[in-house]
Design a protein around this motif. Structure first.
Motif, PDB file in Angstrom:
ATOM      1  N   GLU A  56       0.850  -1.189   0.000  1.00 13.76           N
ATOM      2  CA  GLU A  56       0.000   0.000   0.000  1.00 13.76           C
ATOM      3  C   GLU A  56       0.887   1.241   0.000  1.00 13.76           C
ATOM      4  OE1 GLU A  56      -2.763   2.132   3.311  1.00 13.76           O
ATOM      5  OE2 GLU A  56      -3.262   0.041   2.864  1.00 13.76           O
ATOM      6  N   THR A  57       0.475   2.247  -0.729  1.00  9.67           N
ATOM      7  CA  THR A  57       1.254   3.485  -0.793  1.00  9.67           C
ATOM      8  C   THR A  57       1.492   4.036   0.601  1.00  9.67           C
ATOM      9  OG1 THR A  57       0.296   3.999  -2.956  1.00  9.67           O
ATOM     10  CG2 THR A  57       1.343   5.810  -1.744  1.00  9.67           C
ATOM     11  N   GLY A  58       2.751   4.258   0.923  1.00 11.03           N
ATOM     12  CA  GLY A  58       3.103   4.823   2.219  1.00 11.03           C
ATOM     13  C   GLY A  58       3.144   3.828   3.347  1.00 11.03           C
ATOM     14  N   ALA A  59       2.850   2.540   3.084  1.00  9.39           N
ATOM     15  CA  ALA A  59       2.816   1.545   4.147  1.00  9.39           C
ATOM     16  C   ALA A  59       4.221   1.198   4.612  1.00  9.39           C
ATOM     17  CB  ALA A  59       2.104   0.292   3.668  1.00  9.39           C
ATOM     18  N   ILE A  60       4.313   0.809   5.873  1.00  9.54           N
ATOM     19  CA  ILE A  60       5.554   0.295   6.460  1.00  9.54           C
ATOM     20  C   ILE A  60       5.442  -1.220   6.515  1.00  9.54           C
ATOM     21  CG2 ILE A  60       6.982   0.264   8.531  1.00  9.54           C
ATOM     22  CD1 ILE A  60       5.859   3.051   9.183  1.00  9.54           C
ATOM     23  N   GLY A 102      13.720 -10.161   7.849  1.00  5.33           N
ATOM     24  CA  GLY A 102      14.557  -9.026   7.491  1.00  5.33           C
ATOM     25  C   GLY A 102      14.310  -8.462   6.117  1.00  5.33           C
ATOM     26  N   SER A 103      13.292  -8.940   5.404  1.00  6.18           N
ATOM     27  CA  SER A 103      13.038  -8.458   4.046  1.00  6.18           C
ATOM     28  C   SER A 103      12.162  -7.208   4.010  1.00  6.18           C
ATOM     29  CB  SER A 103      12.358  -9.569   3.225  1.00  6.18           C
ATOM     30  OG  SER A 103      11.109  -9.921   3.800  1.00  6.18           O
ATOM     31  N   GLY A 104      11.721  -6.729   5.164  1.00  6.53           N
ATOM     32  CA  GLY A 104      10.880  -5.542   5.207  1.00  6.53           C
ATOM     33  C   GLY A 104      11.633  -4.336   5.722  1.00  6.53           C
ATOM     34  N   ASP A 105      10.894  -3.301   6.075  1.00 10.62           N
ATOM     35  CA  ASP A 105      11.509  -2.093   6.635  1.00 10.62           C
ATOM     36  C   ASP A 105      11.981  -2.317   8.063  1.00 10.62           C
ATOM     37  OD1 ASP A 105      10.860  -0.508   4.306  1.00 10.62           O
ATOM     38  OD2 ASP A 105       8.774  -0.560   4.994  1.00 10.62           O
ATOM     39  N   TYR A 106      11.282  -3.180   8.787  1.00 15.98           N
ATOM     40  CA  TYR A 106      11.637  -3.474  10.183  1.00 15.98           C
ATOM     41  C   TYR A 106      11.429  -4.959  10.432  1.00 15.98           C
ATOM     42  CZ  TYR A 106      11.201   1.588  10.882  1.00 15.98           C
ATOM     43  OH  TYR A 106      11.349   2.947  10.794  1.00 15.98           O
ATOM     44  N   ARG A 107      12.194  -5.494  11.388  1.00 14.15           N
ATOM     45  CA  ARG A 107      11.959  -6.851  11.865  1.00 14.15           C
ATOM     46  C   ARG A 107      10.926  -6.862  13.000  1.00 14.15           C
ATOM     47  NH1 ARG A 107      15.770 -10.955  10.818  1.00 14.15           N
ATOM     48  NH2 ARG A 107      17.537 -10.290   9.532  1.00 14.15           N
ATOM     49  N   SER A 108      10.804  -5.748  13.710  1.00  8.37           N
ATOM     50  CA  SER A 108       9.966  -5.655  14.903  1.00  8.37           C
ATOM     51  C   SER A 108       8.714  -4.820  14.611  1.00  8.37           C
ATOM     52  CB  SER A 108      10.751  -5.014  16.048  1.00  8.37           C
ATOM     53  OG  SER A 108       9.895  -4.525  17.050  1.00  8.37           O
ATOM     54  N   ILE A 109       7.554  -5.353  14.989  1.00  9.83           N
ATOM     55  CA  ILE A 109       6.315  -4.577  14.835  1.00  9.83           C
ATOM     56  C   ILE A 109       6.353  -3.356  15.739  1.00  9.83           C
ATOM     57  CG2 ILE A 109       3.798  -4.648  15.011  1.00  9.83           C
ATOM     58  CD1 ILE A 109       3.961  -7.691  14.640  1.00  9.83           C
ATOM     59  N   ALA A 110       6.875  -3.495  16.947  1.00  7.04           N
ATOM     60  CA  ALA A 110       6.939  -2.373  17.880  1.00  7.04           C
ATOM     61  C   ALA A 110       7.790  -1.239  17.312  1.00  7.04           C
ATOM     62  CB  ALA A 110       7.493  -2.833  19.227  1.00  7.04           C
ATOM     63  N   GLN A 111       8.891  -1.579  16.669  1.00  8.61           N
ATOM     64  CA  GLN A 111       9.726  -0.547  16.054  1.00  8.61           C
ATOM     65  C   GLN A 111       8.980   0.167  14.927  1.00  8.61           C
ATOM     66  OE1 GLN A 111      13.182  -2.775  14.850  1.00  8.61           O
ATOM     67  NE2 GLN A 111      14.245  -2.473  16.824  1.00  8.61           N
ATOM     68  N   ALA A 112       8.241  -0.607  14.146  1.00  3.50           N
ATOM     69  CA  ALA A 112       7.473  -0.006  13.054  1.00  3.50           C
ATOM     70  C   ALA A 112       6.407   0.942  13.595  1.00  3.50           C
ATOM     71  CB  ALA A 112       6.831  -1.093  12.210  1.00  3.50           C
ATOM     72  N   VAL A 113       5.750   0.544  14.668  1.00  2.00           N
ATOM     73  CA  VAL A 113       4.727   1.403  15.276  1.00  2.00           C
ATOM     74  C   VAL A 113       5.370   2.685  15.798  1.00  2.00           C
ATOM     75  CG1 VAL A 113       3.098   1.608  17.193  1.00  2.00           C
ATOM     76  CG2 VAL A 113       3.172  -0.501  15.839  1.00  2.00           C
ATOM     77  N   SER A 114       6.507   2.565  16.422  1.00  5.76           N
ATOM     78  CA  SER A 114       7.193   3.740  16.961  1.00  5.76           C
ATOM     79  C   SER A 114       7.565   4.720  15.860  1.00  5.76           C
ATOM     80  CB  SER A 114       8.444   3.298  17.723  1.00  5.76           C
ATOM     81  OG  SER A 114       9.154   4.413  18.223  1.00  5.76           O
ATOM     82  N   ALA A 115       7.946   4.202  14.689  1.00  3.78           N
ATOM     83  CA  ALA A 115       8.368   5.071  13.590  1.00  3.78           C
ATOM     84  C   ALA A 115       7.207   5.600  12.759  1.00  3.78           C
ATOM     85  CB  ALA A 115       9.333   4.302  12.686  1.00  3.78           C
ATOM     86  N   ALA A 116       6.027   4.995  12.881  1.00  2.00           N
ATOM     87  CA  ALA A 116       4.906   5.321  11.999  1.00  2.00           C
ATOM     88  C   ALA A 116       4.281   6.666  12.352  1.00  2.00           C
ATOM     89  CB  ALA A 116       3.848   4.227  12.083  1.00  2.00           C
ATOM     90  N   ILE A 138       0.680  -0.537   8.748  1.00  2.00           N
ATOM     91  CA  ILE A 138       1.860  -1.376   8.984  1.00  2.00           C
ATOM     92  C   ILE A 138       1.529  -2.770   8.471  1.00  2.00           C
ATOM     93  CG2 ILE A 138       3.369  -2.367  10.736  1.00  2.00           C
ATOM     94  CD1 ILE A 138       2.784   0.144  12.428  1.00  2.00           C
ATOM     95  N   GLU A 139       2.188  -3.167   7.379  1.00  2.00           N
ATOM     96  CA  GLU A 139       1.950  -4.467   6.778  1.00  2.00           C
ATOM     97  C   GLU A 139       2.892  -5.489   7.394  1.00  2.00           C
ATOM     98  OE1 GLU A 139       0.367  -2.930   2.419  1.00  2.00           O
ATOM     99  OE2 GLU A 139       2.391  -3.799   2.573  1.00  2.00           O
ATOM    100  N   ILE A 140       2.315  -6.598   7.877  1.00  2.00           N
ATOM    101  CA  ILE A 140       3.076  -7.612   8.609  1.00  2.00           C
ATOM    102  C   ILE A 140       3.136  -8.872   7.755  1.00  2.00           C
ATOM    103  CG2 ILE A 140       3.220  -8.911  10.761  1.00  2.00           C
ATOM    104  CD1 ILE A 140       1.390  -6.704  11.989  1.00  2.00           C
ATOM    105  N   LEU A 141       4.368  -9.248   7.358  1.00  2.00           N
ATOM    106  CA  LEU A 141       4.570 -10.421   6.504  1.00  2.00           C
ATOM    107  C   LEU A 141       4.639 -11.691   7.354  1.00  2.00           C
ATOM    108  CD1 LEU A 141       7.166  -8.976   3.970  1.00  2.00           C
ATOM    109  CD2 LEU A 141       4.672  -9.081   3.773  1.00  2.00           C
ATOM    110  N   PRO A 142       4.524 -12.883   6.731  1.00  2.00           N
ATOM    111  CA  PRO A 142       4.525 -14.127   7.496  1.00  2.00           C
ATOM    112  C   PRO A 142       5.750 -14.251   8.396  1.00  2.00           C
ATOM    113  CG  PRO A 142       3.778 -14.549   5.266  1.00  2.00           C
ATOM    114  CD  PRO A 142       4.233 -13.119   5.297  1.00  2.00           C
ATOM    115  N   GLY A 143       5.526 -14.866   9.544  1.00  2.00           N
ATOM    116  CA  GLY A 143       6.557 -15.030  10.549  1.00  2.00           C
ATOM    117  C   GLY A 143       5.900 -15.106  11.917  1.00  2.00           C
ATOM    118  N   THR A 144       6.702 -15.325  12.940  1.00  2.00           N
ATOM    119  CA  THR A 144       6.221 -15.362  14.316  1.00  2.00           C
ATOM    120  C   THR A 144       6.823 -14.188  15.072  1.00  2.00           C
ATOM    121  OG1 THR A 144       5.966 -17.773  14.281  1.00  2.00           O
ATOM    122  CG2 THR A 144       6.107 -16.717  16.436  1.00  2.00           C
TER     123      THR A 144
END
Length: 738
Positions: A378-382, A388-402, A408-414
């Motif tokens: 999505e345009t402008g999405a994090i 490690g293939s995204g902008d961040y490995r951590s959802i919390a870090q992405a939220v802090s930067a958003a 915040i798009e979350i790819l497969p993983g745990t």
């Protein structure tokens, strides 16, 4: 000519009068609109319930014209008819103050002085007749059932609040209450039903005395009244608000008396809440003094359009949910005071404004998410990726930067960190939902306090500890298309939040409940599948309010839905089956609507109402449950209308422990025991039901049971229509087909 407003000495108008009863009518007339009075109340000791002075000036209100300001103002005022356990009758005046309450005098309910709580009101049945304005004609009048149980009463202030079923305010409006005393000599109106006849108005020479308030705190006035006017509102003509509750007269002083509404509002919790309600009826423009009676109109003028009935607003709400923004706006335009208007406003704010959160993904079954890993960003999405293939490995870090409003798009993983969301963001899984796992122990998986946002297409696993899967502590959020479970506390909780949407999720196998709404939380719980939870799949309590609609609620270890202390809202069009306990439990509930559900094959009963619960239970299909289809106990007082209750492994309805309720127009058949059992202080109103093919009797009234049974079809039961125990209480039976 009537005297003017003589100065009233500041004497103490004694109220030490004999206990008195309202005017009476023939018991055979109960249930009618046009009645013939038998007597009016009075007292030889000076203090009387009603009196007229000189030439009687209380006249039929219709003489002012069907669309006159007086008739419009009087629409919320009606006649209260009562039928007592001893076969006596009575009528007074009452008026509507909100969607479920009317007010009259305390002395209109004889027999309850020994029990001021009102649990033993001595009433077998009661009705409120609104719109009776044509003398001797019932056209345009509507009857509403009144609960025999008293909501609130005070002998010294001579007021009683009663519960009325069917929301007459939707058609007839409400009276607005004022917490001020009238000025000395101020002009007044009294509208009521003297002698039980059509609505009359006292306005000629009707005014407050000078001084208006006596030393003992009574509002003193010169308005003519007769038996049946007890409970009439005393209306200030400058703003058309109720400033007193008429209650008595004193023929030694030549004045009638009312209790100032200011004193009643200071005492009454119910009326204090109602005093802030905007009335539906449009009041006439203020006038400086009483006007002469107009000539009869040459032609009838059209009636004012009434506000939609509750059922109309129910239908509009159902359509609004299908149509979206335009539907919600149309619903609010016509039903701004309806139960779910607050939810509609929230939906408009969230979905229909320029600042609304990103729209939901197209509807799809919860188990088949529509997003895929190949979906474009999505345009402008994090993007967050555990690899490690995204902008961040951590959802919390992405939220802090958003930034506010970011996706915040979350790819497969745990992902194993608990999230605290305090800014408006959208958390969206991209790919197969089963592969996008947020699993957290000893913490909430997501704690939410943001104003807006979404949680979508995720697998959420709370892995242990006294924590929740999703804890909505404030703000607003849409939770949809997720798979949610918790080994700790409930899967999803909402509290002190503005509103929430919980939609198309699988919520299952939690150590406690599925969705828990409490502490003023508000939510719509829609089209979810809830199963295997230890406690209730959905619980609403502590002023929580929810619309629970279109869900499948199955195979839980507790109740399907539990509306607990002061919980409210609407439980509609759900399928509830296979739960170990009761399908829907109502304990101390605040009048939720239970409508259109299928409640079947439960390990206990279909619906249980207890602990003074109020509820409207309408149009449900209840069958195949191990206990009674509906059980009412411990003072509960529901309105049970138009349900199908069949094929139960015990009885159809079971009422005990001082239960009340109005049970009408239900179809109760093929239950293994008797269709209805009433005992242990229960005193319901049964009207217009069809009870057939029971295992034994249609109705059993056992020791201590009572009630009113009228116009029911009780044929086709092998043991007969009634079994009445020798120690049953007072019963009233009439018009039944046996």
């Amino acid at each position: 000519m009537r005297r003017a407003f003589l100065a009233l000495p500041l004497l103490l108008l004694t109220a030490a009068a004999h206990a008195q009863a309202p005017a009476q009518f023939d018991p055979d007339d109960f249930g009618n609109i046009v009645i013939q009075p038998r007597q009016s109340a009075g007292s030889p000791g000076g203090f009387v319930l009603e009196q007229a002075f000189g030439d009687y000036q209380n006249e039929p209100i219709i003489e002012y014209g069907e669309n006159s300001p007086a008739v419009r103002l009087g629409r919320p005022i009606g006649r209260l008819d009562t039928l007592y356990a001893n076969g006596q009758t009575g009528f007074c005046t009452a008026f509507i103050v909100d969607d479920k309450h009317i007010v009259t005098n305390h002395h209109c309910i004889p027999g309850m002085d020994g029990d001021p709580t009102g649990a033993d009101s001595n009433i077998q049945a009661a009705q409120f007749v609104a719109g009776y304005i044509q003398p001797g004609r019932s056209e345009g009048a509507t009857r509403y059932t009144v609960s025999p149980q008293i909501v609130e009463t005070n002998r010294s202030l001579d007021y009683t609040v009663l519960r009325v079923f069917g929301n007459p305010s939707a058609k007839f409006g409400i009276m607005e209450l004022a917490a001020e005393d009238p000025e000395d000599g101020e002009f007044l109106w009294i509208i009521g039903h003297p002698q039980g006849q059509s609505q009359h108005i006292s306005r000629e020479g009707c005014a407050a005395a000078t001084p208006a308030i006596s030393q003992e705190g009574k509002l003193v006035h010169t308005c003519d009244t007769l038996g049946g006017n007890s409970g009439s509102p005393v209306i200030r003509i400058t703003d058309k608000r109720v400033i007193g509750l008429h209650h008595a007269g004193d023929n030694r002083t030549g004045f009638n008396m009312a209790i100032p509404m200011r004193r009643i509002l200071a005492q009454s919790t119910v009326l204090k809440a109602a005093a802030g309600t905007t009335p539906v009826v449009v009041a006439a423009a203020p006038v400086p003094a009483p006007l002469p009676k107009p000539e009869p109109p040459m032609a009838e003028t059209p009636r004012l359009a009434a506000k939609p009935e509750t059922d109309s607003c129910d239908a509009l709400w159902g359509e609004a949910k299908q149509l979206g923004c335009g539907g919600y706006e149309a619903y609010l335009a016509q039903c701004e005071r309806h139960t779910f208007a607050i939810m509609a406003r929230a939906m408009v704010k969230r979905q229909c404004s320029d600042t609304a959160a990103a729209p939901a993904a197209p509807a799809a079954p919860a188990a088949k998410p529509t997003l895929t890993a190949a979906a474009p960003r999505e345009t402008g999405a994090i993007r967050v990726s555990a690899t490690g293939s995204g902008d961040y490995r951590s959802i919390a870090q992405a939220v802090s930067a958003a930034k506010d409003g970011a996706t915040i798009e979350i790819l497969p993983g745990t992902y194993t960190e608990g999230l605290d969301i305090t800014k408006p963001v959208n958390l969206v899984g991209v790919g197969n939902r089963a592969d996008i796992v947020l699993e957290v122990a000893e913490d909430n998986v997501i704690a939410w306090e943001a104003d807006t946002g979404a949680i979508r297409n995720l697998t959420i696993r709370q892995a242990g500890g006294r924590y929740f899967g999703i804890d909505v502590k404030a703000g607003s959020v849409t939770i949809e298309d997720n798979d949610i479970t918790s080994k700790g506390l409930s899967a999803v909780v909402l509290r002190t939040n503005v509103d929430g949407m919980v939609r198309r999720n699988e919520i299952h196998d939690s150590a406690e409940g599925g969705v828990f709404i409490f502490e003023d939380g508000k939510a719509t719980v829609e089209d979810n599948v809830l199963y295997g939870n230890t406690y209730a799949a959905v619980e609403i309590r502590d002023r929580g309010e929810a619309i629970v609609t279109g869900n499948t609620i199955r195979d839980g270890q507790g109740q399907g839905v539990f509306v607990n202390t002061a919980g409210r809202g609407e439980i509609r069009d759900n399928t509830i089956h296979g739960n170990r306990l009761v399908g829907i439990s109502l304990s101390g509930s605040d009048n939720p609507v239970i409508k259109g559900n299928v409640i079947r094959d439960g390990g206990e009963g279909g619906i249980l109402a207890s602990d003074n619960a109020l509820a409207r239970i309408e149009g449900n299909a209840i069958y195949g449950n191990a206990f009674a289809g509906i059980e009412v106990r411990t003072g509960a007082d529901p309105w049970i209308k138009g349900n199908t209750i069949r094929d139960g492994k015990q009885g159809g309805l079971f009422l005990l422990d001082n239960a009340r309720g109005v049970i009408e127009n239900n179809d109760i058949f093929r239950n293994a025991y008797s269709g209805v059992v009433v005992q242990a202080g229960a005193s319901p109103m049964f009207r217009g039901n069809r009870i057939s093919r029971s295992g034994y009797y249609a109705i059993e009234v056992l020791e201590g049971g009572a009630g009113t049974y009228e116009n029911n079809d009780l044929t086709g039961n092998p043991s007969g229509a009634f079994f009445i125990h020798a120690k049953a209480g007072n019963l009233s039976r009439r018009g039944n087909k046996e």
